[in-house]
Design a protein around this motif. Structure first.
Motif, PDB file in Angstrom:
ATOM      1  N   GLU A 121       0.811  -1.219   0.000  1.00 43.16           N
ATOM      2  CA  GLU A 121       0.000   0.000   0.000  1.00 43.16           C
ATOM      3  C   GLU A 121       0.844   1.268   0.000  1.00 43.16           C
ATOM      4  OE1 GLU A 121      -3.627   1.982   2.672  1.00 43.16           O
ATOM      5  OE2 GLU A 121      -2.926  -0.062   3.085  1.00 43.16           O
ATOM      6  N   MET A 122       2.102   1.167   0.368  1.00 43.26           N
ATOM      7  CA  MET A 122       2.957   2.352   0.483  1.00 43.26           C
ATOM      8  C   MET A 122       3.292   2.948  -0.876  1.00 43.26           C
ATOM      9  SD  MET A 122       5.845   1.354   3.290  1.00 43.26           S
ATOM     10  CE  MET A 122       5.515   1.250   5.029  1.00 43.26           C
ATOM     11  N   THR A 123       3.443   4.259  -0.895  1.00 44.65           N
ATOM     12  CA  THR A 123       4.002   4.941  -2.061  1.00 44.65           C
ATOM     13  C   THR A 123       5.512   4.761  -2.051  1.00 44.65           C
ATOM     14  OG1 THR A 123       4.337   7.019  -0.898  1.00 44.65           O
ATOM     15  CG2 THR A 123       2.176   6.669  -1.933  1.00 44.65           C
ATOM     16  N   GLU A 154       6.938   6.788   0.700  1.00 45.50           N
ATOM     17  CA  GLU A 154       6.745   6.209   2.027  1.00 45.50           C
ATOM     18  C   GLU A 154       7.692   5.033   2.268  1.00 45.50           C
ATOM     19  OE1 GLU A 154       2.084   7.016   3.169  1.00 45.50           O
ATOM     20  OE2 GLU A 154       2.522   5.502   1.633  1.00 45.50           O
ATOM     21  N   ASN A 196       4.917   6.243  10.273  1.00 49.08           N
ATOM     22  CA  ASN A 196       3.989   6.524   9.170  1.00 49.08           C
ATOM     23  C   ASN A 196       2.599   6.623   9.786  1.00 49.08           C
ATOM     24  OD1 ASN A 196       2.085   6.190   7.008  1.00 49.08           O
ATOM     25  ND2 ASN A 196       3.762   5.416   5.712  1.00 49.08           N
ATOM     26  N   TYR A 197       2.137   7.857   9.952  1.00 52.91           N
ATOM     27  CA  TYR A 197       0.861   8.061  10.652  1.00 52.91           C
ATOM     28  C   TYR A 197      -0.323   7.650   9.779  1.00 52.91           C
ATOM     29  CZ  TYR A 197       3.875  10.546  13.852  1.00 52.91           C
ATOM     30  OH  TYR A 197       4.878  10.855  14.734  1.00 52.91           O
ATOM     31  N   ARG A 198      -0.183   7.739   8.461  1.00 51.83           N
ATOM     32  CA  ARG A 198      -1.271   7.321   7.565  1.00 51.83           C
ATOM     33  C   ARG A 198      -1.549   5.835   7.707  1.00 51.83           C
ATOM     34  NH1 ARG A 198      -2.354   5.360   2.289  1.00 51.83           N
ATOM     35  NH2 ARG A 198      -0.164   4.869   1.874  1.00 51.83           N
ATOM     36  N   LEU A 199      -0.484   5.047   7.839  1.00 50.71           N
ATOM     37  CA  LEU A 199      -0.630   3.592   7.898  1.00 50.71           C
ATOM     38  C   LEU A 199      -0.457   3.045   9.321  1.00 50.71           C
ATOM     39  CD1 LEU A 199       1.340   2.714   4.642  1.00 50.71           C
ATOM     40  CD2 LEU A 199      -1.141   2.810   4.953  1.00 50.71           C
ATOM     41  N   ASN A 200      -0.359   3.937  10.300  1.00 55.50           N
ATOM     42  CA  ASN A 200      -0.265   3.538  11.703  1.00 55.50           C
ATOM     43  C   ASN A 200       0.972   2.674  11.980  1.00 55.50           C
ATOM     44  OD1 ASN A 200      -1.171   3.584  14.379  1.00 55.50           O
ATOM     45  ND2 ASN A 200      -2.230   1.620  14.144  1.00 55.50           N
TER      46      ASN A 200
END
Length: 801
Positions: free
Chosen positions: A16-18, A21, A37-41
């Motif tokens: 899922e990471m860019t 990221e 990585n706060y988007r993915l916890n």
């Protein structure tokens, strides 16, 4: 606080990471953290220095995570003159226990004590919220001049690997990751980020990598740190052979490889080589990696692989956190004292001047600033702000309350000074003189090698001068590694404390007054003079290349091979007890390539006080195929004995530890034939020995190829016949023509293929010649094996009688 995610979930996160990221995940955040990585916890990890103590810099760790500010703070650590004090180097640093440095601790030869160190370090890390401690460091102490030798354990890979594995297990079994460093051949601080360590493959594998392999096999550290230097002209952090082919493919390591701080020069090359985590944060290196992934120079698979490894590390470390952990610093100070006491090495003790009898010593003259300000550690990133420090002078006064104890600085003895006559009068009147010597404070350490083996300016001369006035002198040494002792004949006793940590003051006093029976033994050889050091003629290198000219013969291997007398040999150390060795036996008379053998023997304490003896097991091959050291350490044990007590000691050796690396075969091999197991009190004090037979496929001394000179083919009768028949068949020769061709070949200095093709043209192709020689190599091997069986038959007959 914990992070409970499955392998499937971790793979899904990577997918899922860019690209940005993913690159952030394999890069540091600030100086000491991984990136959250706060988007993915995805949580972060905190790491810090400390091979012998936790260095928690509040400014660097808890302050702003600005890249420029963090770099400036980091450079302040490694470039500051530490003689001005720990606080000036690190700003506001949390106190932590300063345990004995590596060069001290290893003199205990005690893996249990090393485990206790790891356990204590883990407790302090847990209390500070640190997930990974950047140690242990186990580079071989190839030269005593090396600036960071105080961090490292030994000149021998077996001892280094065993101690390191115990520290790693103590850390990781208590929830804190280790970082085994510096991989590999970081043996000098001279131009350390650009110098190439040029090492032949046998020495590299048998000496410089062997300790790492042992520590990884027995400790499985969560991370391995790549070193600053180049290795055989390739940057270590970008060396695919080192980080992937050896570390992962051969050794099976599956943890994270982290760079030394700013040790990566080419980030795309480093991740292709297998260096997963780039520390600390660098915006430029992150952008380089993003660009390389997008233009195809770094395959996405390589980035994903490193990203997954880092995420697995984050999971392991976060799930090992112990909430509300507290460290018992009083307990750890007591441990520091015990470690120092067990590691002190008594090098000389003429006329049993030690231990001192406090009831009989009326006047004690103490000389040297180190008695009042002990040198407890080296300088650099590993430096720890101690919670407290035991002062040797105070401890001496405490143990000799009825004595008059005077203290004198070295400057007090300056010729013509006002204090000289008073100081000399105290020396003349003293029942014993305790001289505390030390190397130059703050110079040896990270970023600079020592330039000589002398004590700090004026001390060597003063020891010799005082020895002429009062022969009852005991010298106590604070040093990172070996020192020269031009005054050795002028003193009665020498005690080596190395850098013994915050508890060393009490430990020294306990040894001096007999409350502690010294049991430490040297883990390096002490040379008489600097010119005796292995590799002296090629140290420290030039034009960016440092050739390890001594090859395999590092440390005691060098002194043995050259029959050169050291000042003190590897494994040497005296005791207030004496020990007798007897009754050696082995569990078998033969060992094969997959077996183990147990060597047993008796040790008796023939002295009048309880003590510990460190016994060493060496292997000495009789007729090795290739050049090998005369003897090599293969095991050791510590035995604690009461007066008159005898214990049976057992040391187990695996056959794999008897192997050597043959670059021609590109594999580890075991020589068939006889080998001696030697039991010693040091490498130069062998007390017992036992011969066993090694069963292994016999191999030719030389592997023949198309470039081999013809005489190598013709030196065996059966090979000569095979070659003659080959020439007759390939060139259609009769017996007389074949004989002339053989005579011509025998006198040629060219390779076998060039020799034949010079007169025969292309009638025999290079591939045909190579195939013939391959077959001949196999037949030579079979012939050697049959010869081995015949030679060992008498040994077998004797064994069965």
């Amino acid at each position: 606080m914990s992070w409970n995610v499955s392998d499937k979930q971790l793979n899904a996160l990577v997918a899922e990471m860019t690209v940005e990221e993913k690159v952030a995940a394999v890069s540091g955040h600030g100086l000491w953290r991984t990136a959250a990585n706060y988007r993915l916890n995805i949580p972060e990890l905190l790491m810090t220095d400390g091979t012998y103590g936790v260095r928690y810099s509040i400014d660097q760790i808890d302050g702003m995570q600005d890249g420029d500010g963090q770099l400036a703070a980091f450079l302040g650590v490694v470039n500051t003159d530490l003689s001005t004090g720990v606080e000036s180097a690190f700003g506001s640093t949390r106190p932590a226990t300063c345990f004995p440095n590596g060069s001290s601790l290893a003199c205990s030869w005690d893996v249990g004590l090393a485990y206790d160190l790891g356990q204590a370090l883990a407790a302090e890390c847990q209390a500070f919220g640190v997930n990974i401690l950047l140690g242990p460091g186990i580079n071989i102490r190839r030269t005593p001049l090396a600036g960071r030798s105080y961090e490292y354990y030994s000149e021998d890979p077996v001892l280094s690997g065993e101690i390191a594995a115990a520290v790693i297990n103590g850390l990781q079994q208590n929830g804190v990751g280790a970082s085994l460093k510096h991989f590999a051949c970081n043996n000098s601080e001279v131009q350390r980020t650009t110098m190439s360590s040029v090492v032949d493959e046998r020495a590299l594998r048998e000496i410089y990598l062997a300790g790492f392999e042992r520590a990884i096999r027995k400790g499985n550290p969560w991370t391995v740190m790549s070193s600053y230097n180049r290795l055989n002209d390739v940057q270590a952090a970008e060396n695919h052979w080192l980080l992937t082919e050896v570390l992962r493919d051969e050794w099976g390591y599956d943890g994270v490889v982290v760079s030394d701080w700013h040790g990566i020069k080419d980030r795309p090359a480093s991740i292709n080589a297998g260096n997963d985590l780039d520390m600390p944060e660098s915006g430029a290196r992150k952008q380089d990696l993003i660009d390389a992934v997008k233009d195809g120079r770094v395959p996405m698979e390589a980035l994903d692989r490193s990203c997954l490894r880092v995420l697995k590390l984050v999971r392991t470390a976060r799930n090992a956190i112990r909430p509300n952990a507290e460290a018992d610093f009083n307990k750890h100070h007591a441990l520091s004292r015990r470690m120092a006491a067990e590691s002190i090495v008594l090098l000389k003790n003429e006329m049993a001047i030690l231990p001192l009898d406090a009831a009989k010593v009326g006047k004690i003259a103490v000389v040297g600033a180190a008695a009042a300000e002990p040198v407890i550690q080296g300088s650099g990133c590993a430096t720890t702000r101690p919670t407290e420090v035991d002062i040797p002078l105070d401890e001496i006064r405490r143990l000799a309350p009825g004595a008059t104890v005077s203290f004198h600085a070295v400057a007090d003895f300056e010729a013509g000074s006002a204090s000289e006559q008073s100081a000399l009068a105290a020396i003349d009147a003293a029942d014993v003189v305790l001289f505390f010597g030390n190397t130059e404070v703050g110079y040896d350490g990270e970023g600079s090698d020592r330039t000589h083996l002398d004590l700090h300016a004026g001390q060597d001369e003063l020891i010799g001068r005082l020895g002429k006035r009062n022969g009852r002198i005991v010298v106590i040494l604070f040093a990172p590694d070996a020192v020269a002792m031009p005054w050795i004949d002028s003193v009665q006793a020498v005690v080596a404390a190395f850098f013994g940590g915050q508890g060393v003051g009490k430990a020294i006093a306990d040894v001096l007054f007999g409350r502690q029976n010294p049991c430490g033994k040297l883990t390096v050889t002490f040379p008489v003079q600097m010119e005796d050091i292995p590799g002296y003629l090629s140290y420290p290198g030039e034009n960016g290349r440092h050739v390890y000219s001594e090859g395999l013969h590092v440390g005691y291997r060098h002194y043995d091979k050259r029959k050169l007398a050291p000042l003190f040999p590897f494994g040497f150390g005296l005791s207030y007890s004496t020990f007798e060795y007897s009754n050696i036996a082995t569990s078998a008379d033969r060992i094969d390539g997959s077996g183990t053998i147990r060597i047993t023997f008796d040790i008796t304490n023939t002295g009048s006080v309880a003590g510990k003896e460190i016994v060493q097991l060496y292997a000495r091959p009789h007729s090795p195929r290739l050049m090998r050291p005369i003897r090599e350490l293969k095991g050791f044990a510590m035995v604690e004995l009461q007066p008159g007590e005898t214990k049976r000691v057992e040391v187990t050796v695996e056959s794999s530890d008897l192997r050597y690396y043959d670059p021609a075969y590109r594999q580890w091999l075991l020589d068939a034939g006889q080998i001696d197991f030697e039991i010693g009190a040091s490498s130069r004090d062998i007390r017992l020995e036992k011969t066993v037979m090694v069963d292994a496929p016999a191999l030719p001394s030389t592997i023949l190829d198309v470039e081999s000179q013809p005489f190598l083919v013709l030196e065996r009768d059966f090979a000569r016949r095979r070659f003659r028949d080959f020439l007759k068949a390939q060139l259609d020769l009769d017996d007389e023509e074949a004989a002339k061709m053989m005579e011509y070949c025998a006198s040629s200095f060219l390779g076998i293929y060039k020799t034949v093709s010079w007169v025969a043209g292309e009638k025999i192709s290079k591939a045909t010649m190579a195939a013939f020689l391959d077959g001949l190599n196999k037949e030579i091997g079979r012939q050697s094996a049959r010869q081995h069986d015949v030679m060992t038959a008498p040994f077998e007959a004797d064994r069965t009688r």
